[in-house]
Design an enzyme around this catalytic site. Structure first.
Site, PDB file in Angstrom:
ATOM      1  N   LYS A   1       1.893   9.280  23.325  1.00 29.59           N
ATOM      2  CA  LYS A   1       0.722   9.440  24.187  1.00 29.59           C
ATOM      3  C   LYS A   1       1.072   9.924  25.588  1.00 29.59           C
ATOM      4  O   LYS A   1       0.302   9.728  26.512  1.00 29.59           O
ATOM      5  CB  LYS A   1      -0.057   8.132  24.262  1.00 29.59           C
ATOM      6  CG  LYS A   1       0.767   6.911  24.684  1.00 29.59           C
ATOM      7  CD  LYS A   1      -0.074   5.645  24.579  1.00 29.59           C
ATOM      8  CE  LYS A   1       0.742   4.405  24.953  1.00 29.59           C
ATOM      9  NZ  LYS A   1      -0.042   3.158  24.817  1.00 29.59           N
TER      10      LYS A   1
ATOM     11  N   ARG B   1      10.027   5.976  14.118  1.00 26.15           N
ATOM     12  CA  ARG B   1       8.694   6.552  14.325  1.00 26.15           C
ATOM     13  C   ARG B   1       8.764   8.074  14.299  1.00 26.15           C
ATOM     14  O   ARG B   1       7.863   8.739  13.765  1.00 26.15           O
ATOM     15  CB  ARG B   1       8.112   6.048  15.638  1.00 26.15           C
ATOM     16  CG  ARG B   1       7.791   4.559  15.611  1.00 26.15           C
ATOM     17  CD  ARG B   1       7.588   4.002  16.998  1.00 26.15           C
ATOM     18  NE  ARG B   1       6.499   4.678  17.698  1.00 26.15           N
ATOM     19  CZ  ARG B   1       6.264   4.555  19.000  1.00 26.15           C
ATOM     20  NH1 ARG B   1       7.047   3.789  19.746  1.00 26.15           N
ATOM     21  NH2 ARG B   1       5.252   5.191  19.561  1.00 26.15           N
TER      22      ARG B   1
ATOM     23  N   CYS C   1       5.943  12.467  23.068  1.00 33.30           N
ATOM     24  CA  CYS C   1       6.129  11.116  22.532  1.00 33.30           C
ATOM     25  C   CYS C   1       4.887  10.809  21.705  1.00 33.30           C
ATOM     26  O   CYS C   1       4.470  11.642  20.913  1.00 33.30           O
ATOM     27  CB  CYS C   1       6.358  10.098  23.655  1.00 33.30           C
ATOM     28  SG  CYS C   1       5.086  10.061  24.933  1.00 33.30           S
TER      29      CYS C   1
END
EC number: 2.8.1.1
Length: 297
Positions: A250, A187, A248
């Site tokens: 959220k 991610r 990160c």
């Protein structure tokens, strides 16, 4: 017993079990179940109602947040936080112990630990090993709802532990803070999608390092030792003697970085609350890095 651990970031399952047995639960010691799961997987409140640590209240992070924000888990106001935790029987004199039921051993509990700290409350700890190990070790559980007497909590925002979009944007030029992203490597790189959300490509803030939060936990779900944690920071060339911002998607798993640094003796890590969710939608394209199809997030 309680006063010996007021400023410890972690308490053991054994310590909590002994505290419950000795009748220490009450205005001076409160326990919170801060579980949250992706929609369509597990149901946190339902699981709490079925079984939880005796005396624990359910901390609903969906309620204790800024519901007016377009981003997922932004901090509530001082008044909102104070009213919410006061309704759970927590005052400024309460030692708060937070856990969650995630299979990793800990997921959302460090976020709630950080929320208390950012609102000026230092006597807060994470249950090391979480509910997973509480069950594994055979400690008692109950389905009986907790009904604590409401208390008065005064929240005072500690802005040194919180960073805004504008501050992180400015930091790209000043480089006063190191920036570390706690998401999984795919991610962070932009090669794997962000889960459970539409319209948010993966990638990272330019100049940020990657320290996946799972690396701070053992296979059994406990926090690694301070020595092991320091080695992880050193391996990523993150200098714990210098200012540090955690990010990160959220603002949740970033708090694992804050907790890990705290356990290494660094209590001043700031969290970028909006994190990638805000950055992706607000920041100039050249500040978003991705190895995905477009090359930019």
């Amino acid at each position: 017993m309680v006063h010996q651990v007021l400023y410890r970031a972690l308490v053991s399952t054994k310590w909590l079990a002994e505290s419950i047995r000795s009748g220490s639960l009450g205005p001076g010691l409160r326990v919170l179940d801060a579980s949250w799961y992706s929609p369509g997987t597990r149901q946190a409140r339902k699981e709490y109602q079925e079984r939880h640590v005796p005396g624990a209240s359910f901390f609903d992070i969906e309620e204790c947040r800024d519901t007016t924000s377009p981003y997922e888990m932004m901090l509530p106001s001082e008044a909102h936080f104070a009213d919410y935790v006061g309704s759970l029987g927590i005052s400024n004199d309460t030692h708060v112990v937070v856990y969650d039921g995630d299979n990793l051993g800990s997921f959302y509990a460090p976020r709630v630990w950080w929320m208390f700290r950012v609102f000026g409350h230092r006597t807060v700890s994470v249950l090391n090993g979480g509910f997973r190990n509480w069950l594994k070790e055979g400690h008692p559980v109950t389905s009986e709802p907790s009904r604590p007497e409401p208390a008065v909590f005064k929240a005072t925002l500690d802005r040194s532990l919180l960073k805004t979009y504008e501050q992180v944007l400015e930091n790209l030029q000043s480089k006063r803070f190191q920036l570390v992203d706690s998401r999984a490597q795919g991610r962070y790189l932009g090669t794997e999608p962000e889960p459970d959300i539409v319209g948010l490509d993966s990638g990272h803030i330019r100049g940020s390092a990657n320290m996946p939060f799972m690396n701070f936990l053992t296979e059994d779900g406990f926090e690694k030792s301070p020595e092991e944690l320091r080695a992880i920071f050193q391996d990523k060339k993150v200098d714990l003697s210098q200012p540090l911002i955690a990010t990160c998607r959220k603002g949740v798993t970033a708090c694992h970085i804050a907790l890990a640094a705290y356990l290494c003796g660094k209590p001043d890590v700031a969290v970028y609350d909006g994190s990638w969710s805000e950055w992706f939608h607000q920041a100039p394209p050249e500040t978003r890095v991705s190895q995905g199809k477009s090359g930019k997030a």
